[in-house]
Motif scaffolding. Structure first.
Motif, PDB file in Angstrom:
ATOM      1  N   CYS A  73      -4.314  -2.994  -9.177  1.00 59.34           N
ATOM      2  CA  CYS A  73      -4.389  -2.198  -7.936  1.00 59.34           C
ATOM      3  C   CYS A  73      -5.811  -1.684  -7.732  1.00 59.34           C
ATOM      4  N   GLU A 107       0.846  -1.203   0.000  1.00 55.71           N
ATOM      5  CA  GLU A 107       0.000   0.000   0.000  1.00 55.71           C
ATOM      6  C   GLU A 107       0.875   1.244   0.000  1.00 55.71           C
ATOM      7  N   GLN A 164      -3.840   0.277  -3.074  1.00 58.19           N
ATOM      8  CA  GLN A 164      -3.434  -1.046  -2.585  1.00 58.19           C
ATOM      9  C   GLN A 164      -3.177  -1.977  -3.761  1.00 58.19           C
ATOM     10  N   VAL A 165      -2.204  -2.885  -3.588  1.00 55.29           N
ATOM     11  CA  VAL A 165      -1.944  -3.904  -4.622  1.00 55.29           C
ATOM     12  C   VAL A 165      -2.041  -5.293  -3.980  1.00 55.29           C
ATOM     13  N   GLU A 210       0.956  -4.526 -12.223  1.00 53.33           N
ATOM     14  CA  GLU A 210       0.231  -5.110 -11.092  1.00 53.33           C
ATOM     15  C   GLU A 210      -1.173  -4.511 -11.008  1.00 53.33           C
TER      16      GLU A 210
END
Length: 516
Positions: free
Chosen positions: A442, A409, A477-478, A440
């Motif tokens: 997110c 995050e 966030q991921v 990625e």
């Protein structure tokens, strides 16, 4: 009395067969290619030989000194490296709308700088003719796989190297087609300079520049990805619909300048326009003839590339190399560009985020093995201590003393470009994030505050959603741990783009990490 000189030479010639030392008998110079302890081994062998014969006249310390001084004046590859490093190294990404002539321009650069011989060109000409695509032959230098040649479209990021009087360049030929923008992003994220190719042919510039055209998206992405200097080459000036027309060139320039300004480029300092013909090579290595283009007084492409000043990088900073690819080759080999710091053979480093300790066994720039490399270089590094299956693109090779952060995050400042129809940007919005070599998924978990574009200060009103062109600070966030840095510390590792359904919707920079 033993002839020590002959003895030493015989030893050098023997060790030649091991491929670790190349000896030149005539001038008694050694060219060291292998390990540094070859010197000691040779001296001790000579010592042993001399002791076997027990010659009284020889004083060993003097002889050892003589061998060290006379025979091994300086390791040759280090000399070469010093020689090489006198030339600065820059990565150039060639971007632009599909069919603007990017691969042809890249191919022509390689041909003009002597990287491709006439026979190869003739082979490509015949191949292109057989496919009824006579004008594509230059592009074949950069587009090497069959699918690219059949379709005439670049898919992967082509890589090639060339040199001018003062600089070494790596060309990254990025795909122009909108389906392959993620590949273009990975190319541009390694670049220092962008060459934006625009087609002057009637109708082609307009298609690339209109909404949805790749010219616009590529410029915005290039700025976000840290391509600080842009050379805009107006290509196909030799086309019958253009005929090196000054009016057409001026029209393209006047339409591009406002857009470049809105994308964040300082047009006076960071952007240069110039006309070329990629197919014919006009105004590339030498200035265009006045008989062809009487109105152009500016530089040619090679002069412009040589003259570009890029900000200096810190060779003494903490080491950072985002991994863009990895493979097996007598061990594990990783590829990437050094964004900060320097690396030496034998260094102990860390692969993040999995915290694997590794040792550097060998370093390669292009095809050449070197002892050390500084920031800005594209490297292949052979390491021990980790298997290539335990790494992914986007992992980072970094110094043990100051490792890169790995987070789920972070807080970022975003500029919303263009959301998909009827979409609003709010908590819960999902996108694909591209940051250095990381791709990625997110989710935006919280909009913290909106920023007033005029004052650049946070607005007091609580923000629930934002629309196009808004600036907003939010928490992201991921799903998997990613290695990133604050933009203020490492711009290259702290800037990113958000894409949804094949479209770039926002660009941003990492500003903070939530306190743990």
């Amino acid at each position: 009395m033993l002839d020590i000189e002959e003895d030493i030479r015989a030893l050098q010639l023997d060790s030649c067969e091991d491929d670790s030392v190349v000896a030149s008998v005539e001038d008694g110079k050694l060219e060291e290619v292998g390990k540094s302890n070859v010197i000691e081994e040779e001296v001790s062998s000579v010592v042993a030989n001399v002791e076997d014969g027990k010659p009284e006249e020889v004083e060993l310390p003097e002889m050892i000194e003589e061998v060290k001084n006379k025979e091994i004046s300086a390791p040759k590859d280090t000399e070469d490296l010093v020689e090489d490093n006198k030339k600065r190294h820059l990565n150039v990404v060639i971007i632009g709308h599909v069919d603007a002539g990017k691969s042809t321009t890249g191919g022509q650069i390689l041909f003009l700088s002597g990287r491709v011989d006439d026979r190869t060109i003739q082979k490509y000409e015949k191949e292109a003719k057989d496919k009824s695509r006579e004008s594509w032959y230059m592009a074949y230098i950069m587009d090497t796989n069959e699918e690219e040649r059949v379709k005439g479209k670049t898919i992967e990021v082509g890589r090639a190297h060339f040199e001018t009087e003062t600089s070494r360049f790596t060309i990254l030929d990025a795909p122009g087609h909108k389906s392959y923008v993620p590949n273009m992003i990975s190319g541009a994220s390694q670049a220092d300079i962008g060459v934006l190719v625009i087609s002057a042919r009637k109708g082609e510039f307009e298609t690339g520049y209109e909404k949805g055209g790749q010219t616009r998206e590529h410029v915005q992405l290039a700025k976000t990805l840290g391509v600080s200097k842009l050379l805009i080459v107006v290509n196909k000036m030799d086309d019958p619909t253009v005929g090196w027309s000054k009016d057409r060139y001026n029209e393209i320039e006047s339409k591009m300048i406002p857009f470049l300004k809105s994308s964040g480029y300082n047009v006076k300092k960071d952007v240069l326009f110039l006309p070329i013909s990629g197919l014919l090579g006009s105004n590339m290595k030498t200035r265009v003839e006045k008989s062809l283009c009487p109105w152009w007084d500016g530089p040619c492409l090679f002069e412009a590339l040589d003259a570009i000043e890029v900000p200096p990088r810190d060779p003494k900073g903490p080491f950072r190399l985002p991994i863009i690819d990895k493979f097996k080759d007598m061990g594990t080999v990783v590829m990437g560009k050094v964004e900060s710091g320097s690396v030496h053979e034998g260094d102990n480093l860390l692969v993040m985020p999995n915290k694997a300790q590794v040792k550097v066994l060998a370093i390669f720039i292009d095809e050449d093995k070197v002892r050390h490399a500084g920031p800005g270089e594209n490297l292949r590094v052979r390491i021990s201590g980790i298997d290539d299956e335990d790494m992914l693109s986007g992992f980072v090779l970094c110094s043990v003393a100051k490792p890169i952060l790995a987070v789920y995050e972070f807080v970022a400042q975003l500029k919303i470009l263009e959301l998909l129809d009827n979409a609003i940007f709010t908590a819960g919005y999902k996108a694909v994030m591209h940051i250095h070599a990381v791709v990625e998924e997110c989710e935006i978990v919280e909009l913290i505050h909106q920023i007033d574009p005029r004052t650049k200060k946070p607005m007091k009103k609580k923000v629930l959603f934002v629309k196009n062109d808004a600036f907003v600070v939010c928490r992201i966030q991921v799903n998997n741990l990613i290695c990133i840095e604050k933009f203020s510390d490492f711009p290259q590792l702290g800037r990113f783009t958000l894409r949804t359904e094949g479209k770039t919707v926002a660009v941003g920079k990492v500003t903070d990490f939530p306190s743990v």
